[in-house]
Design a protein around this motif. Structure first.
Motif, PDB file in Angstrom:
ATOM      1  N   ASN F  68       0.799  -1.220   0.000  1.00 54.87           N
ATOM      2  CA  ASN F  68       0.000   0.000   0.000  1.00 54.87           C
ATOM      3  C   ASN F  68       0.836   1.275   0.000  1.00 54.87           C
ATOM      4  OD1 ASN F  68      -2.653  -1.333   0.389  1.00 54.87           O
ATOM      5  ND2 ASN F  68      -1.571  -2.092   2.184  1.00 54.87           N
ATOM      6  N   ILE F  69       2.139   1.086  -0.083  1.00 61.88           N
ATOM      7  CA  ILE F  69       3.027   2.246   0.008  1.00 61.88           C
ATOM      8  C   ILE F  69       3.192   2.916  -1.353  1.00 61.88           C
ATOM      9  CG2 ILE F  69       5.423   2.951   0.459  1.00 61.88           C
ATOM     10  CD1 ILE F  69       5.516   0.730   2.598  1.00 61.88           C
ATOM     11  N   LEU F  70       3.053   4.226  -1.364  1.00 60.53           N
ATOM     12  CA  LEU F  70       3.269   5.021  -2.572  1.00 60.53           C
ATOM     13  C   LEU F  70       4.751   5.440  -2.620  1.00 60.53           C
ATOM     14  CD1 LEU F  70       0.950   5.880  -4.525  1.00 60.53           C
ATOM     15  CD2 LEU F  70       1.073   8.134  -3.499  1.00 60.53           C
ATOM     16  N   TYR F  71       5.211   6.069  -1.545  1.00 66.95           N
ATOM     17  CA  TYR F  71       6.645   6.388  -1.472  1.00 66.95           C
ATOM     18  C   TYR F  71       7.119   6.464  -0.035  1.00 66.95           C
ATOM     19  CZ  TYR F  71       5.346  11.400  -0.951  1.00 66.95           C
ATOM     20  OH  TYR F  71       4.817  12.598  -0.542  1.00 66.95           O
ATOM     21  N   ILE F  72       8.420   6.361   0.109  1.00 65.92           N
ATOM     22  CA  ILE F  72       9.092   6.444   1.412  1.00 65.92           C
ATOM     23  C   ILE F  72      10.167   7.507   1.264  1.00 65.92           C
ATOM     24  CG2 ILE F  72      10.473   5.184   3.124  1.00 65.92           C
ATOM     25  CD1 ILE F  72       9.405   2.578   1.718  1.00 65.92           C
ATOM     26  N   SER F  73      10.209   8.431   2.230  1.00 61.75           N
ATOM     27  CA  SER F  73      11.187   9.510   2.135  1.00 61.75           C
ATOM     28  C   SER F  73      11.854   9.717   3.494  1.00 61.75           C
ATOM     29  CB  SER F  73      10.473  10.791   1.702  1.00 61.75           C
ATOM     30  OG  SER F  73      11.371  11.865   1.726  1.00 61.75           O
ATOM     31  N   PRO F  74      13.195   9.737   3.521  1.00 62.57           N
ATOM     32  CA  PRO F  74      13.864  10.072   4.778  1.00 62.57           C
ATOM     33  C   PRO F  74      13.401  11.457   5.209  1.00 62.57           C
ATOM     34  CG  PRO F  74      15.458   9.463   3.063  1.00 62.57           C
ATOM     35  CD  PRO F  74      14.128   9.584   2.408  1.00 62.57           C
ATOM     36  N   ALA F  75      12.961  11.592   6.451  1.00 58.69           N
ATOM     37  CA  ALA F  75      12.355  12.872   6.886  1.00 58.69           C
ATOM     38  C   ALA F  75      13.437  13.905   7.198  1.00 58.69           C
ATOM     39  CB  ALA F  75      11.468  12.653   8.087  1.00 58.69           C
TER      40      ALA F  75
END
Lengths: 75, 75, 75, 75, 75, 75, 75
Positions: F68-75
């Motif tokens: 279900n993940i669209l994107y992952i970004s280091p915060a």
């Protein structure tokens, strides 16, 4: 209710019993689970469609495809 | 109605008989099941599309893809 | 119409004939089926898009992906 | 237009030609098909997005993923 | 722009360049493509989310899953 | 930020760090990424659900399914 | 809470404990996780359906299919 029974063991244990099935989209099926396969396709006998817990239609025997099932619960 | 017949055994048993099929999205197909394959693709003859139980269209012979089927019930 | 022809046998039998295809979402395609593959991708010639049975657009030759097909019926 | 060319043969035949692509959800892409792979991912050059047949945006070169394609038609 | 470069060759050729990505549902991502894998998962640097071409959010580095991508275009 | 690190290398590099995850449907999860697997299932600690950037719920430890993940970004 | 435990290790660690599960579409299930399989199908005992954190229905034992799960969190 044995601890740690695997998901498919649960199905096996409740064969011949009444189950309640919740489908994607919200529909519910209630009936007697008489078989299943590896895709979680189910054969349900004396199946009824419910809408918010109210009887909507009596279907009789039904082959229900596993892909649309949200959960299965012994009734 | 043999106990414990597997999902695909049920399909095999009702070959040549009238079945009611409920699709994702709510549409219904009624007709004579004459064959199926491992993906649960079905050949239906004298197929009719129903809407809330009312005849909507007569289709005749139909190859119905398994992926959209919610359930199949001998009529 | 041979009894018990398998789903893909039906496709093979109607090659060169007019078919009506119903897609997920309700759109319809009508045209001459000239080939298919194992994913049920179809080549349709003289293809027309229909909306509720009315001609919406003439497309000509079309490669239609199998994954969106609800059913295929010889017209 | 050879009879019975397979779906991927059709793609091969129209390499370098203008194609119209209809996506799930209704969007359309028009442009020159310059390559494809087994997933039906396409490279389109001079690609344009259309909305109901009207030009919406000029994209240029585009890698279009196969999974969202409804049909591909030589323009 | 070599003729007939395959879809993944195109990704390889534009490594380090600005790309525009259209996702299912309509969202757009713009940024520098720095790597990809066989599922078309992408690493994008200096990524920005756009809404109808207008900057909506600056994200920085992003791992974008391939399954939701509609198309990728060198900007 | 090494050039050309592969998508899963990026995940490996940011283990133990704060990440922002955008899901299909628009929900956002923020928290510390502590592990992942080949399906991009993630374990997130001190996870928070955000709605349009505003804190909606504190979840704590969470196993988030990759599909279900669209994107992952280091915060 | 061991660092770097893998997603399925987390499930293993919380066997017998209360978990909160968020499904696609927004529904929540709370109950005791007693087993799981490789598809992340779960057996939940004393399962309750929640709506926005409020108890909606007591289900008892439930086989929950993994494909619809958004996240699982030890409660």
């Amino acid at each position: 209710m044995p601890q740690n029974e695997r998901p498919f063991d649960l199905l096996n244990r409740v064969l011949g019993q009444l189950v309640l099935i919740r489908l994607k989209g919200g529909a519910q099926i209630r009936g007697k689970l008489t078989s299943f396969d590896i895709h979680m396709n189910l054969v349900i006998q004396e199946a009824e469609e419910l809408d918010d817990g109210q009887l909507k239609a009596k279907i009789g025997t039904m082959l229900l495809r596993g892909g649309n099932i949200l959960y299965i619960s012994p009734a």
